[in-house]
Design an enzyme around this catalytic site. Structure first.
Site, short mmCIF file in Angstrom:
data_model
loop_
_atom_site.label_atom_id
_atom_site.label_comp_id
_atom_site.label_asym_id
_atom_site.label_seq_id
_atom_site.Cartn_x
_atom_site.Cartn_y
_atom_site.Cartn_z
N THR A 75 -65.56 71.24 -62.94
CA THR A 75 -65.61 72.44 -62.11
C THR A 75 -64.61 73.42 -62.72
OG1 THR A 75 -66.09 71.12 -60.16
CG2 THR A 75 -65.35 73.38 -59.79
N LYS A 77 -71.45 76.49 -57.91
CA LYS A 77 -70.44 75.53 -57.43
C LYS A 77 -69.38 76.24 -56.58
CE LYS A 77 -67.93 71.72 -57.26
NZ LYS A 77 -68.26 70.41 -56.77
N LYS A 107 -57.72 74.04 -56.63
CA LYS A 107 -58.07 74.52 -57.98
C LYS A 107 -59.42 75.24 -57.92
CE LYS A 107 -60.41 71.84 -60.48
NZ LYS A 107 -61.77 71.61 -60.99
N1 LIG Z 1 -63.60 63.70 -57.47
C1 LIG Z 1 -64.58 64.36 -56.86
O1 LIG Z 1 -65.00 64.03 -55.74
C2 LIG Z 1 -65.24 65.54 -57.54
C3 LIG Z 1 -66.44 66.03 -57.01
C4 LIG Z 1 -67.07 67.09 -57.65
C5 LIG Z 1 -66.49 67.66 -58.76
N2 LIG Z 1 -65.30 67.18 -59.25
C6 LIG Z 1 -64.73 67.84 -60.43
O2 LIG Z 1 -64.94 66.98 -61.55
C7 LIG Z 1 -63.84 67.10 -62.45
C8 LIG Z 1 -63.20 65.73 -62.66
O3 LIG Z 1 -62.77 65.24 -61.40
P1 LIG Z 1 -62.25 63.72 -61.24
O4 LIG Z 1 -62.14 63.48 -59.78
O5 LIG Z 1 -63.07 62.80 -62.08
O6 LIG Z 1 -60.79 63.85 -61.86
P2 LIG Z 1 -59.78 62.70 -62.35
O7 LIG Z 1 -60.12 61.41 -61.71
O8 LIG Z 1 -58.41 63.25 -62.19
O9 LIG Z 1 -60.12 62.56 -63.90
C9 LIG Z 1 -59.88 63.59 -64.81
C10 LIG Z 1 -60.30 63.10 -66.18
O10 LIG Z 1 -60.08 64.14 -67.13
C11 LIG Z 1 -59.19 63.69 -68.14
N3 LIG Z 1 -58.34 64.82 -68.51
C12 LIG Z 1 -57.74 65.71 -67.69
N4 LIG Z 1 -57.05 66.62 -68.40
C13 LIG Z 1 -57.24 66.30 -69.70
C14 LIG Z 1 -56.79 66.87 -70.90
N5 LIG Z 1 -56.02 67.98 -70.91
N6 LIG Z 1 -57.15 66.28 -72.06
C15 LIG Z 1 -57.92 65.18 -72.06
N7 LIG Z 1 -58.39 64.59 -70.94
C16 LIG Z 1 -58.05 65.15 -69.77
C17 LIG Z 1 -58.40 62.57 -67.50
O11 LIG Z 1 -57.87 61.73 -68.51
P3 LIG Z 1 -56.66 60.68 -68.20
O12 LIG Z 1 -57.31 59.47 -67.61
O13 LIG Z 1 -56.05 60.44 -69.50
O14 LIG Z 1 -55.74 61.39 -67.23
C18 LIG Z 1 -59.49 61.90 -66.68
O15 LIG Z 1 -60.33 61.12 -67.48
C19 LIG Z 1 -62.89 68.15 -61.85
O16 LIG Z 1 -63.18 69.40 -62.39
C20 LIG Z 1 -63.25 68.09 -60.36
O17 LIG Z 1 -62.95 69.32 -59.71
C21 LIG Z 1 -64.68 66.12 -58.67
#
Ligand SMILES: NC(=O)c1ccc[n+]([C@@H]2O[C@H](COP(=O)([O-])OP(=O)(O)OC[C@H]3O[C@@H](n4cnc5c(N)ncnc54)[C@H](OP(=O)(O)O)[C@@H]3O)[C@@H](O)[C@H]2O)c1
Length: 287
Positions: free
Chosen positions: A96, A171, A239
């Site tokens: 997102t 979104k 965010k």
């Molecule tokens: N969670 C939800 O319910 C949900 C629903 C819809 C949309 N989203 C969106 O989907 C996206 C991911 O969400 P998530 O919940 O999966 O987040 P998350 O669990 O915090 O995972 C983030 C992932 O991105 C990697 N990452 C972050 N910054 C990075 C960087 N600078 N360089 C390399 N890798 C990086 C992290 O790696 P590490 O493991 O090394 O930290 C991890 O694999 C976000 O944009 C969020 O807004 C989430």
């Protein structure tokens, strides 16, 4: 197909898993390599030490990281997705992020004879784990037609919204609508508890009527029990709202009430609820 998945977080880990289970050849990259090793122990696939190496011979490179800056970090530079992605391959960003970033990445892709789709998702952790996400896509119709059957591994529904950036705009609308729904539910359930109503019976009843919603079905009971240690984090929604406010300023769209709700989420962060589920808006009535 040969596919790569960059970012094995709450969302990316199961999404990449569904691609592997659907028979695609998957190579994954995660910044913290232990998570990639854990993924490889669970699913058929390979791991790479940089995003560039992960995508080196793929047809489609998927990415799902945190925010605009994170996407730039994994996409650009000598170890980034663009430096490894073959010509004619597709880069699909499920993060997102802003519509502006989507347009920027599409321009880079175009200069390199590659393709880009912005494709944020909705459906949360459970949607990703169960392979039933909704995907809002921006980009070219022919590229979407190629990508859609592959995304079906983790998506129940995907829709091309329009040119690049339109997925992110859709979104933003999703996030605006969803926080307003959560606050309505929080006020209603707080009222119900103060009135001494049986909230199980209440949710079961009004959930079948015009006030019913995904939030009511999936978060009503946990809100009543004040359980927030799961789900979609407050940090993430702030965010997302910041992205929507920036776009609204450009469009001249009024988000008065949504801005008030953003202030409520800020209060929750100040009380240590950064990783709480967004349904924690109901916790504000305890103060
Ligand atoms: N969670 C939800 O319910 C949900 C629903 C819809 C949309 N989203 C969106 O989907 C996206 C991911 O969400 P998530 O919940 O999966 O987040 P998350 O669990 O915090 O995972 C983030 C992932 O991105 C990697 N990452 C972050 N910054 C990075 C960087 N600078 N360089 C390399 N890798 C990086 C992290 O790696 P590490 O493991 O090394 O930290 C991890 O694999 C976000 O944009 C969020 O807004 C989430």
């Amino acid at each position: 197909m040969k596919v790569a998945f960059i970012g094995l977080g709450v969302m990316g880990y199961p999404m990449a898993g569904h691609l592997a289970k659907s028979g695609h050849q998957v190579c994954v990259y995660n910044r913290n390599q232990a998570k990639a090793e854990q993924w490889q122990a669970e699913y058929a696939g390979t791991i790479a030490s940089t995003p560039a190496l992960a995508v080196i011979d793929c047809d489609i490179a998927f990415c799902c990281v945190g925010n605009d800056d994170d996407v730039r970090q994994v996409a650009l530079g000598k170890d980034g997705i663009f430096s490894g992605l073959p010509k004619s391959s597709i880069f699909i960003d499920h993060t997102t992020a802003s519509a502006e970033l989507a347009r920027e990445l599409a321009e880079i892709a175009d200069e390199q004879d590659k393709f880009f789709l912005d494709a944020p998702v909705s459906g949360g952790q459970a949607g990703a784990e169960n392979g039933v996400l909704t995907v809002m896509v921006g980009g070219d119709e022919a590229i979407f037609a190629k990508a859609q059957p592959v995304m079906a591994a983790f998506a129940r529904f995907s829709q091309l919204m329009g040119p690049v950036g339109s997925g992110q705009l859709a979104k933003m609308v999703n996030q605006i609508c969803f926080v307003n729904t959560v606050q309505g539910l929080a006020e209603g359930l707080n009222f119900a508890q103060k009135a001494g109503l049986d909230t199980d019976k209440l949710l079961d009843t009004i959930g079948k009527g015009a006030a019913g919603s995904w939030q009511m079905d999936n978060r009503g009971k946990t809100m009543c029990a004040r359980e927030f240690d799961f789900g979609f984090a407050v940090d993430w929604v702030r965010k997302d709202l910041a992205i929507a406010f920036e776009e609204a300023a450009k469009l001249g769209a009024d988000l008065t009430v949504t801005k008030q709700l953003d202030g409520y989420y800020q209060e929750i962060q100040e009380n240590g609820g950064n990783r709480w589920d967004t349904s924690s808006l109901i916790s504000r009535f305890e103060k």
